[in-house]
Scaffold this motif. Structure first.
Motif, short mmCIF file in Angstrom:
data_model
loop_
_atom_site.label_atom_id
_atom_site.label_comp_id
_atom_site.label_asym_id
_atom_site.label_seq_id
_atom_site.Cartn_x
_atom_site.Cartn_y
_atom_site.Cartn_z
N GLN A 20 0.82 -1.21 0.00
CA GLN A 20 0.00 0.00 0.00
C GLN A 20 0.86 1.26 0.00
O GLN A 20 0.57 2.22 -0.73
CB GLN A 20 -0.92 -0.01 1.23
CG GLN A 20 -2.03 -1.05 1.15
CD GLN A 20 -2.81 -1.16 2.44
OE1 GLN A 20 -2.38 -0.69 3.48
NE2 GLN A 20 -3.98 -1.80 2.37
N LYS A 72 0.99 4.20 -2.88
CA LYS A 72 0.74 5.60 -2.58
C LYS A 72 1.89 6.49 -3.01
O LYS A 72 1.70 7.66 -3.32
CB LYS A 72 0.50 5.76 -1.08
CG LYS A 72 -0.84 5.20 -0.61
CD LYS A 72 -1.03 5.37 0.89
CE LYS A 72 -2.36 4.78 1.34
NZ LYS A 72 -2.55 4.90 2.80
N SER A 132 -0.71 8.79 -6.09
CA SER A 132 -0.99 9.51 -4.84
C SER A 132 -2.47 9.77 -4.62
O SER A 132 -2.87 10.12 -3.50
CB SER A 132 -0.23 10.85 -4.85
OG SER A 132 -0.57 11.59 -6.01
N THR A 133 -3.33 9.62 -5.64
CA THR A 133 -4.76 9.92 -5.47
C THR A 133 -5.59 8.70 -5.82
O THR A 133 -5.15 7.79 -6.54
CB THR A 133 -5.19 11.10 -6.36
OG1 THR A 133 -5.03 10.72 -7.74
CG2 THR A 133 -4.35 12.34 -6.07
N GLU A 134 -6.84 8.71 -5.33
CA GLU A 134 -7.76 7.61 -5.63
C GLU A 134 -8.10 7.57 -7.12
O GLU A 134 -8.30 6.50 -7.71
CB GLU A 134 -9.04 7.78 -4.80
CG GLU A 134 -8.86 7.55 -3.31
CD GLU A 134 -8.49 6.11 -3.01
OE1 GLU A 134 -8.93 5.21 -3.78
OE2 GLU A 134 -7.76 5.87 -2.04
N GLU A 135 -8.14 8.72 -7.74
CA GLU A 135 -8.46 8.78 -9.17
C GLU A 135 -7.39 8.08 -10.00
O GLU A 135 -7.68 7.32 -10.93
CB GLU A 135 -8.57 10.25 -9.59
CG GLU A 135 -8.97 10.46 -11.06
CD GLU A 135 -10.38 9.96 -11.34
OE1 GLU A 135 -10.66 9.61 -12.49
OE2 GLU A 135 -11.20 9.90 -10.38
N LYS A 136 -6.14 8.29 -9.62
CA LYS A 136 -5.05 7.63 -10.35
C LYS A 136 -5.12 6.12 -10.16
O LYS A 136 -4.85 5.36 -11.11
CB LYS A 136 -3.71 8.16 -9.85
CG LYS A 136 -3.43 9.59 -10.25
CD LYS A 136 -2.06 10.04 -9.76
CE LYS A 136 -1.75 11.47 -10.18
NZ LYS A 136 -0.43 11.91 -9.68
N LEU A 137 -5.48 5.69 -8.98
CA LEU A 137 -5.58 4.25 -8.73
C LEU A 137 -6.70 3.63 -9.55
O LEU A 137 -6.55 2.53 -10.12
CB LEU A 137 -5.80 3.99 -7.24
CG LEU A 137 -4.55 4.02 -6.35
CD1 LEU A 137 -4.94 3.87 -4.88
CD2 LEU A 137 -3.59 2.90 -6.74
N ARG A 138 -7.85 4.30 -9.60
CA ARG A 138 -8.97 3.77 -10.40
C ARG A 138 -8.58 3.67 -11.88
O ARG A 138 -8.89 2.68 -12.55
CB ARG A 138 -10.20 4.65 -10.22
CG ARG A 138 -10.96 4.38 -8.94
CD ARG A 138 -12.35 5.00 -8.99
NE ARG A 138 -12.30 6.44 -9.13
CZ ARG A 138 -12.24 7.28 -8.10
NH1 ARG A 138 -12.22 6.80 -6.86
NH2 ARG A 138 -12.21 8.58 -8.29
N HIS A 148 -11.38 -7.66 -6.90
CA HIS A 148 -11.28 -6.21 -6.76
C HIS A 148 -11.62 -5.50 -8.08
O HIS A 148 -12.27 -4.45 -8.07
CB HIS A 148 -9.88 -5.82 -6.30
CG HIS A 148 -9.70 -4.35 -6.11
ND1 HIS A 148 -10.20 -3.66 -5.04
CD2 HIS A 148 -9.11 -3.41 -6.90
CE1 HIS A 148 -9.90 -2.40 -5.14
NE2 HIS A 148 -9.24 -2.20 -6.28
N THR A 155 -14.57 -2.81 -8.54
CA THR A 155 -14.16 -1.43 -8.78
C THR A 155 -14.65 -0.89 -10.12
O THR A 155 -15.13 0.25 -10.21
CB THR A 155 -12.63 -1.32 -8.71
OG1 THR A 155 -12.17 -1.84 -7.47
CG2 THR A 155 -12.19 0.13 -8.86
#
Length: 1627
Positions: free
Chosen positions: A169, A173, A177-183, A237, A241
């Motif tokens: 994790q 990160k 660094s952001t949730e948008e990038k992860l999605r 996941h 997602t």
């Protein structure tokens, strides 16, 4: 190993070798699944342990190359260290320099997937951290490699180890660094992730992931499970997602994966992590990819196979997935389910449910109910194949198998209690569903009877036989209510019949309950009480709901029966079955609508209460009957019932049962019905007194009254008042504290109301006093109660008033009950802490003592004449003689002064309180200028008074305790007060100095007159003024000049001296000094001594503080003054006060005229000696003049050696002996006066001792004059006498030795000295001795006298030492010393003290920091001297000691600490004696061996050495020295043995002298050899056989060795003499 096996392995080895060398793009390098090479099938997965190593040749950093090579090794520790090194290297790189080089990146991409799934947790964790750091360092360059690494990287997020998950994790990160990038990451690389997961799930095996040659099977299985589980979680996941549209782009991959049977076979995998992953994937697939699922595969794997296995760790996820799957596709239980018989769905489902929740949460059972509601009825309805099979097995219950399985599961011992409530809800939900599915009414009745009724019956009447129906948890009754409703809905007639049956059973239980004599009596009655309580609780809850009328009527009917049975049992058995009474109480309390609202039931209860209840109160049923009585408040005839009950109890004989019943009655709200019942109040009061006197069981009644909110206020106040009074009685204080503790616990409001009342004002004060009790437990209890009461009063303004009142009372008065000063300070602190900043000024005024309190407290001490000797310790000096009552010797206080338990007066308590409070809080900052000035004025005054009482103990009785602890506390107080006053004299801001100046002005004004108040005010002003002058430079002012002009003729001496203490050097002061000198030069002191004393005081006030002024005065004026004063001192009529001040003036002036010649020097000496001769009575009034004369004498002694004029030197030399005589006479007068608690006398004695030491050498006729001084009460004089005698005695021993040798007489120790060691002090006399300040005088005298006795030995001759030892032995002095020594050294111990911290061989007076340690040191040193100088006597004492324990302890202690020193000393003496042996005869050859504790002595005889060895034991001299022969020469064994015994006897019985023993042996040897001639044959004295010549010729008389003569006879064949040739005649 067989050849075939060998070839097989070799072939495998070649295959591996060939594959390792395969070029890029070969079949092995292909990314296609199942790629082949010419050597066979080779896995193409990036996760396989078998892979081509990365190319490291392009990496420029050598350390990185080493790290990668280590990473390829098999050891987990090595890999982890390599990853840490690699991570550290990456952290050191900077992005702006290009980040990590490409070669490193390529190598890492190749090794990361396999490293990320390593068996070592640490390796996996570090690999993810390195991956994150490399991605950060590479930046966008990592994008092209992302499809290769994202799979294992994302799988790390679902590792089965939390630390690895956290590392993954953190690495994500770092890069995203952001949730948008992860999605977006999951969306863009969905296909790569799915392919990685598909390969991991479908292609990988245990063998491809781990090398079976090096990895243990269990580690390999765990690694495989971790990889597969993480891969499945990645797919899950993605489904959770991404949106359906995104998922649809890879529908083919999902279809291939989700339709694969191998994937769903993991649903029954042994690893719980894998199973949970599969179940979560199933839930996700049902939500978004339902069409890709194969129901046949799911039914076979998820239903049939998974129901059969142990689901520990995955049960909840499984039941949840199964419920959702059954809801979506119910046919998986029927159409797609292929099992039958023992593998049927029903049987497998029942097996699963019987295993309980298998560690799952409570929600497990909710999903069980949901699952069963979705399963087709053909699987659940009774009569199915599974149920018939179950019946055929002979199971006793006819309930459906599924319901029975749920029951078995929730009743399992492994099922957590926390799950019980939800589990029973699930059971009832399923039971209701099954009940509704029944078509036959008979089946329904039977179902209700078996599924619901046992649950209700077990709740009401628990039985071990029905324990599986026990409901655990806190929701039992709610479960039973639901069960009752469901049963009532299904078969009402059955429920009513069963309810009546239960009622009959309860009635039977009451009627057959055990009697009081039975050992299970209490158990039986408690069970009935509990059963009926649950019965009525359940009825009450049921009656509140919409219950059918038939059921309500049944409830009333059964209640009437139960109540009647209970009353009957109580009446027939005199209240013994208290379970029946509890039944009545529960009926009225829990179900009043069924009892009191029912006419029949109400009638029998009311009749029972009126007619029978009072008589049954004194019985085991008391509590329940009183509670019942309370519940009947407001009923008809209640008042009559209550009065009857109360009178019945009060009239009964005293017994525990009576008071228990009264306590129950008093604790109920019924107490409000009789607020004025005198009998009840008397009973409570009597119980309280009995409780305070130790009857602890009586507290129940008192506590009941206090804890009852309905109790009358006057009753609780009376109880608390009695408790408060008990705190003042020693034998009741502990019980009173216990009562107050109970009162606070149960009735805080009552305590609060009482504490704020007039009667309760002493409560807090008394508790504070008890907190300082010597009884630790009592004090602790009092502190706890004080805090509790303060907590109760915290919200009340009254607490402030109470504490202020306590503080003021504690300051104004002092008695045995007064609160300690520390407690008062604590209370003041609490007040200040609990008030706002704006209120602290008011609080400061309240808690700081005011002027009235100060003046009232100090008045008795300001009316008491100070001790005259104190004039030498303060700045006012002889001004004390001018006080109105200065000559009064009565120092007793003029009025009685109160004292607290420590002996402190109110004035001292105020001062201690003030100093401690100001030092520990900011209260002084909130005081007004006037209040600060008052503090400063009176604190300065009391500091002077306290200093006097400390200097001369008891001089003013400010405190009257003489304990060392109090003295230490007072010393600390005075020092703290002085520091506080000094700080006030130097405030940080000039504006803050106003109060200090005001205080000084008040003190200066108060110094006018000649009263004691004036005296102390002048002293206090002088101290503050001196402090102010020292801190702030001050110049002369016009006002000061005017004041100085008026000083010459002033009669206000105290004011003048105080003023002069602050006067600065100026012409005015110089002029004033000249005027004083001129006036005194022309005045006859003996004619007008009062005026002369006044002028001398003023003169000394100037010149004592400012010597520079004397230097500025003309020498001629000083000479005239000195001569005149000296002539006046010759008059015997001059008072001691005038003489004292005159001596003080001369002490300052004489150094400035030391060059002047004249006869006045002799007159000065005569005046001093004459003044000493006048001191016949040594009381405190003589101390000032004696001190002044001794100081003058010391000044003259100093001047006589500093290039003085001839007249002074001649006079001093001629009068020196007279001066010494005068000083010795003073010592004789002063030696019996103790100075332990008398500082002025101690100062005088120290000055006297110093003068004697300086003047006495050569001028003391006989040092024996100092021996009586050893017994002085003054430690200073005692030490003086010891030091002089210590030197003189040692120096005189050589002369004494000579005198004794010439006279031949026996020497004796001084009789005066021996008289001081006649008997040792008793231990009883030392029990109360104070070792804090100094060694007790008599003990010190005794020990120092012994030290002086042993001072006679070191320089004495052998004869003298023998005489001294004989003298000690004759008087039997040593036994008392050694007895006392070890009584002290072994006191409170089983062995003497540790002597290693002392210098045992020497002793220096007054060097230890503790008198007790010095005593121990001196005792140890004396014991050492005993063993050294009188060893024989010491050994005799030890041998004759009566206590065996003492003998052993002394022996061991002596061996450890003393004997080594004595042995070393004795051997050193022998070593120093060896060179001094007489040379006129043959000396001994002596060798000293210290380590062996041995001396060898040899005597040369005819080239042979006769030698012995003297050996000292480890405990020498307690054990005897041994003397052994080493080499016997020329003497027979008998005589040799005689010599050895003689030598040993001389040493052991002649005071232990080793030299004496050696000399004795030498004397025997030389005596035996004296006149011995040589053998005429061998010409030797000693023969070969070590014999002397012993055969004498009768003719020529020559001696021959017998051996030589025999050989001569043999060789010559003749028996003639070798010399005279005549026949050898032995005759």
């Amino acid at each position: 190993m067989s050849k075939k096996q060998f070839k097989s392995q070799a072939s495998s080895s070649r295959a591996v070798s060939g594959a390792s060398g395969a070029p890029e793009g070969s079949a092995f390098g292909s990314t296609a699944l199942g790629g082949l090479s010419s050597f066979g099938t080779v896995p193409a997965s990036t996760l396989s342990y078998f892979f081509e190593p990365p190319d490291l040749s392009a990496i420029s950093e050598p350390n990185v190359v080493v790290a990668f090579k280590n990473l390829l090794k098999k050891d987990g520790t090595t890999k982890a260290k390599a990853l840490e090194d690699l991570h550290a290297y990456l952290l050191s790189l900077r992005v702006e320099r290009g980040g990590v080089e490409e070669a490193i990146l390529e190598a890492w991409i190749k090794v990361y997937p396999r490293t990320s799934i390593d068996s070592s947790r640490r390796v996996r964790q570090q690999s993810h951290l390195v991956q994150g750091q490399i991605s950060v360092s590479c930046g966008k360059r990592i994008a092209k490699y992302m499809p290769k690494v994202l799979g294992p990287w994302a799988a790390g997020l679902y590792d089965d180890d939390r630390s690895v998950v956290r590392a993954a994790q953190e690495s994500f990160k770092q890069v995203f660094s952001t949730e948008e990038k992860l999605r977006n990451l999951w969306k863009v690389y969905q296909k790569s992730l799915l392919e990685y997961s598909r390969n991991a799930i479908l292609e990988e095996t245990v063998q491809t992931l781990s090398d079976e040659r090096t990895v243990r099977p269990d580690d390999a299985q765990a690694k495989y499970a971790r990889v597969v589980g993480a891969a499945i979680m990645v797919v899950s996941h993605i489904l959770d997602t991404l949106s359906p549209d995104d998922i649809g782009r890879n529908a083919n991959i999902y279809g291939e994966l989700l339709g694969e049977a191998r994937l769903w076979s993991f649903a029954s995998h042994p690893d719980a992590f894998v199973r949970r992953a599969v179940y979560k994937l199933l839930i996700a697939a049902l939500a978004k990819q339902r069409e890709a699922l194969d129901l046949a595969v799911l039914s076979a794997n998820v239903v049939s196979a998974s129901l059969h296995i142990d689901q520990t760790g995955s049960a909840f996820d499984y039941i949840k997935a199964l419920a959702i799957l059954s809801e979506a596709f119910p046919t998986i239980w029927t159409q797609y389910y292929t099992g039958s018989g023992k593998k049927s769905a029903t049987r497998r489902l029942c097996q699963f449910l019987k295993k309980d929740s298998q560690g799952g949460p409570p929600e497990f059972w909710s999903y069980v109910a949901k699952l069963l509601s979705k399963i087709p009825s053909s699987v659940l309805v009774p009569g199915s194949e599974s149920d018939q099979g179950r019946v055929s097995e002979g199971l006793p219950c006819t309930l459906p198998a599924v319901l029975d399985a749920i029951h078995d599961g929730l009743a399992s011992k492994q099922e957590p209690r926390i799950n019980q409530a939800v589990a029973w809800d699930a059971y009832l939900e399923v039971a209701t569903f099954l009940r509704n599915s029944l078509s036959s009414q008979d089946d329904c009745r039977q179902f209700v009877r078996e599924a619901f009724i046992p649950l209700i019956e077990q709740y009401i009447r628990p039985s071990q036989d029905r324990s599986r129906w026990t409901i655990a948890g806190s929701k039992q009754i709610h479960t039973c209510v639901r069960a009752f409703r469901e049963a009532l809905e299904g078969a009402q007639d059955v429920v009513l019949v069963e309810w009546r049956r239960l009622s009959d059973l309860l009635v039977q239980d009451i009627q057959t309950s055990l009697p009081e004599q039975s050992k299970d009596y209490a158990k039986s009655q408690n069970a009935i009480a509990a059963e009926t309580d649950r019965w009525y609780s359940l009825q009450a809850m049921l009656a509140k709901d919409a219950c059918p009328t038939s059921a309500v009527n049944l409830f009333k009917e059964t209640s009437l029966s139960l109540v009647g049975s209970a009353i009957s049992a109580l009446k027939s058995r005199n209240g013994k079955p208290y379970g029946a009474a509890a039944t009545l109480e529960a009926a009225v309390r829990l179900a009043p609508e069924l009892t009191l609202n029912d006419e029949d039931t109400n009638n029998i209860i009311s009749q029972f209460a009126l007619e029978d209840l009072p008589a049954l109160l004194i019985s085991p049923s008391t509590s329940s009957l009183v509670a019942l009585l309370s519940l009947l408040t407001g009923a008809r005839d209640f008042q009559r019932t209550y009065v009857s009950a109360l009178r019945t109890l009060l009239a009964a004989n005293d017994s525990p049962a009576k008071y228990h019943a009264l306590a129950s009655l008093v604790s109920s709200p019924l107490l409000s019905e009789s607020p004025s019942d005198e009998g009840l109040q008397i009973a409570i009061t009597q119980s309280l007194q009995q409780a305070l006197n130790g009857a602890s069981e009586r507290w129940d009644l008192v506590n009941a009254a206090l804890s009852n909110p309905s109790a009358p206020a006057d009753l609780t106040a009376s109880i608390l008042a009695s408790m408060t009074e008990s705190l003042f009685l020693q034998d009741q204080a502990e019980a009173g504290l216990r009562g107050l503790e109970l009162a606070i616990k149960h009735s805080g409001q009552a305590v609060k109301n009482f504490s704020t009342s007039a009667e309760g004002s002493n409560l807090l004060s008394r508790l504070l006093f008890l907190t300082q009790s010597s009884d630790h437990e009592l004090a602790l209890q009092a502190r706890t109660l004080t805090s509790a009461i303060e907590g109760v009063l915290a919200s009340s303004n009254q607490v402030m008033r109470s504490i202020v009142k306590i503080i003021n009372n504690g300051l104004d008065t002092a008695d045995a009950q007064s609160i300690s000063v520390g407690s008062l300070v604590d209370q003041a602190k609490k007040l200040l802490q609990n008030t706002s900043e704006s209120e602290r000024k008011t609080i400061a005024t309240e808690v700081l003592p005011n002027r009235t309190q100060w003046s009232t407290a100090l008045m008795p001490f300001l009316e008491n004449s100070p001790n005259l000797s104190l004039s030498i310790t303060n700045s006012l000096g002889g001004a004390i003689y001018l006080l109105d009552e200065a000559l009064s010797t009565n120092n007793a206080l003029s009025r009685d002064v109160g004292r607290d338990v420590h002996g402190y007066s109110p004035a001292l308590r105020i001062a201690l309180y003030t100093v401690e409070l100001i030092n520990s809080t900011s209260v002084f900052d909130h005081a007004t200028v006037e209040e600060r000035a008052v503090m400063c004025q009176y604190l300065a005054l009391i500091t002077q008074i306290a200093g006097d009482n400390l200097s001369v103990s008891g001089s003013n009785d400010l405190w009257n305790s003489l304990s060392p602890e109090v003295e230490v506390e007072m010393t600390e107080f005075i020092a703290s007060a002085q520091r506080l006053l000094a700080s006030w004299m130097q405030p940080p801001h000039q504006a803050e100095q106003k109060f200090a100046l005001t205080a000084q002005g008040l003190l200066l004004e108060s110094s006018r007159g000649s009263s004691v108040t004036s005296y102390y005010s002048a002293r206090a002003y002088s101290v503050l003024a001196a402090e102010m002058v020292e801190l702030h430079a001050q110049s002369s002012s016009d006002d000061e000049t005017i004041q100085l002009r008026s000083m010459r003729k002033t009669t206000d001496i105290l004011y003048a001296i105080a003023f002069l203490s602050k006067a600065s050097e100026s012409q005015g002061l110089l002029r004033l000094c000249n005027e004083f000198l001129a006036d005194l030069t022309g005045q006859g002191l003996h004619k007008n001594m009062q005026d002369g004393l006044r002028q001398l005081l003023l003169l000394n006030a100037v010149i004592q503080k400012q010597n520079d002024i004397v230097q500025a005065i003309t020498q001629q004026r000083l000479v005239f003054f000195a001569k005149h004063i000296i002539s006046q001192l010759a008059e015997s009529s001059v008072s001691k006060s005038v003489a004292s001040e005159a001596f003080k003036a001369l002490t300052v002036i004489l150094p400035f005229i030391k060059d002047i010649y004249g006869s006045f020097w002799g007159q000065i000496v005569d005046a001093v000696i004459n003044r000493w001769s006048l001191l016949t009575e040594q009381d405190d009034s003589e101390v000032p003049s004696l001190h002044a004369s001794l100081r003058l004498c010391a000044t003259l002694n100093k001047l006589s050696g500093e290039d003085a004029n001839d007249d002074l030197q001649d006079i001093w030399a001629s009068e020196r002996r007279s001066l010494v005589g005068g000083l010795l006479a003073l010592i004789g007068q002063l030696r019996d006066l103790s100075d332990e608690s008398h500082q002025p006398r101690r100062i005088v004695n120290s000055l006297l001792a110093r003068l004697i030491t300086q003047l006495s050498p050569g001028h003391v006729k006989d040092s024996a004059e100092f021996i009586p001084v050893l017994a002085s009460e003054s430690s200073t004089l005692q030490q003086l006498a010891f030091q002089i005698l210590h030197i003189e005695i040692r120096a005189r021993q050589e002369q004494v030795s000579l005198d004794v040798a010439l006279s031949g007489a026996d020497a004796k120790l001084p009789e005066e000295l021996l008289s001081l060691i006649l008997a040792a002090p008793s231990l009883d006399s030392l029990v109360d001795a104070n070792f804090e300040r100094t060694i007790p005088s008599d003990l010190h005298t005794y020990l120092l006298s012994w030290k002086l006795v042993f001072d006679h030995f070191p320089n004495a001759s052998v004869k003298l030492k023998t005489d001294y030892a004989a003298c000690i032995k004759e008087g039997t002095y040593l036994k008392s010393l050694l007895d006392f020594t070890f009584d002290v050294l072994m006191q409170s111990r089983n062995k003497p003290i540790d002597a290693s911290k002392f210098d045992i061989e020497t002793y220096t007076l007054d060097t230890e920091d503790s008198p007790e340690k010095e005593t121990h040191w001196l005792l140890v040193h004396l014991y050492y001297l005993c063993l050294k100088y009188v060893p024989t006597l010491s050994k005799s004492w030890w041998r004759d000691c009566e206590s065996r324990a003492t003998v052993l302890a002394v022996e061991a202690w002596t061996e450890k600490y003393i004997s080594p020193l004595v042995i070393s000393s004795e051997l050193a003496i022998v070593s120093s004696w060896i060179p001094t042996q007489a040379t006129d005869d043959q000396p001994l050859t002596i060798k000293v061996l210290p380590k062996a504790r041995e001396i060898t002595a040899g005597f040369d005889v005819d080239e042979q050495t006769m030698s012995i060895a003297i050996r000292l034991p480890p405990t020498y001299p307690l054990h005897q020295v041994s003397v052994e022969g080493v080499n016997r020469v020329g003497v027979d064994e008998k005589k040799w043995r005689s010599w050895l015994i003689t030598t040993q006897g001389v040493i052991n019985f002649s005071n232990g002298s080793l030299i004496d023993g050696l000399l004795a042996w030498k004397k025997n040897v030389t005596g035996a050899l004296k006149g011995q001639s040589e053998c005429a044959i061998c010409y030797s004295i000693i023969s070969a056989d070590r014999q002397l010549p012993n055969k004498r010729c009768g003719t020529c008389k020559n001696l021959f060795h017998s051996g030589c003569l025999f050989r001569w006879f043999k060789s010559s064949n003749s028996s003639s003499c070798p010399l005279c040739r005549n026949a050898f005649n032995y005759g």
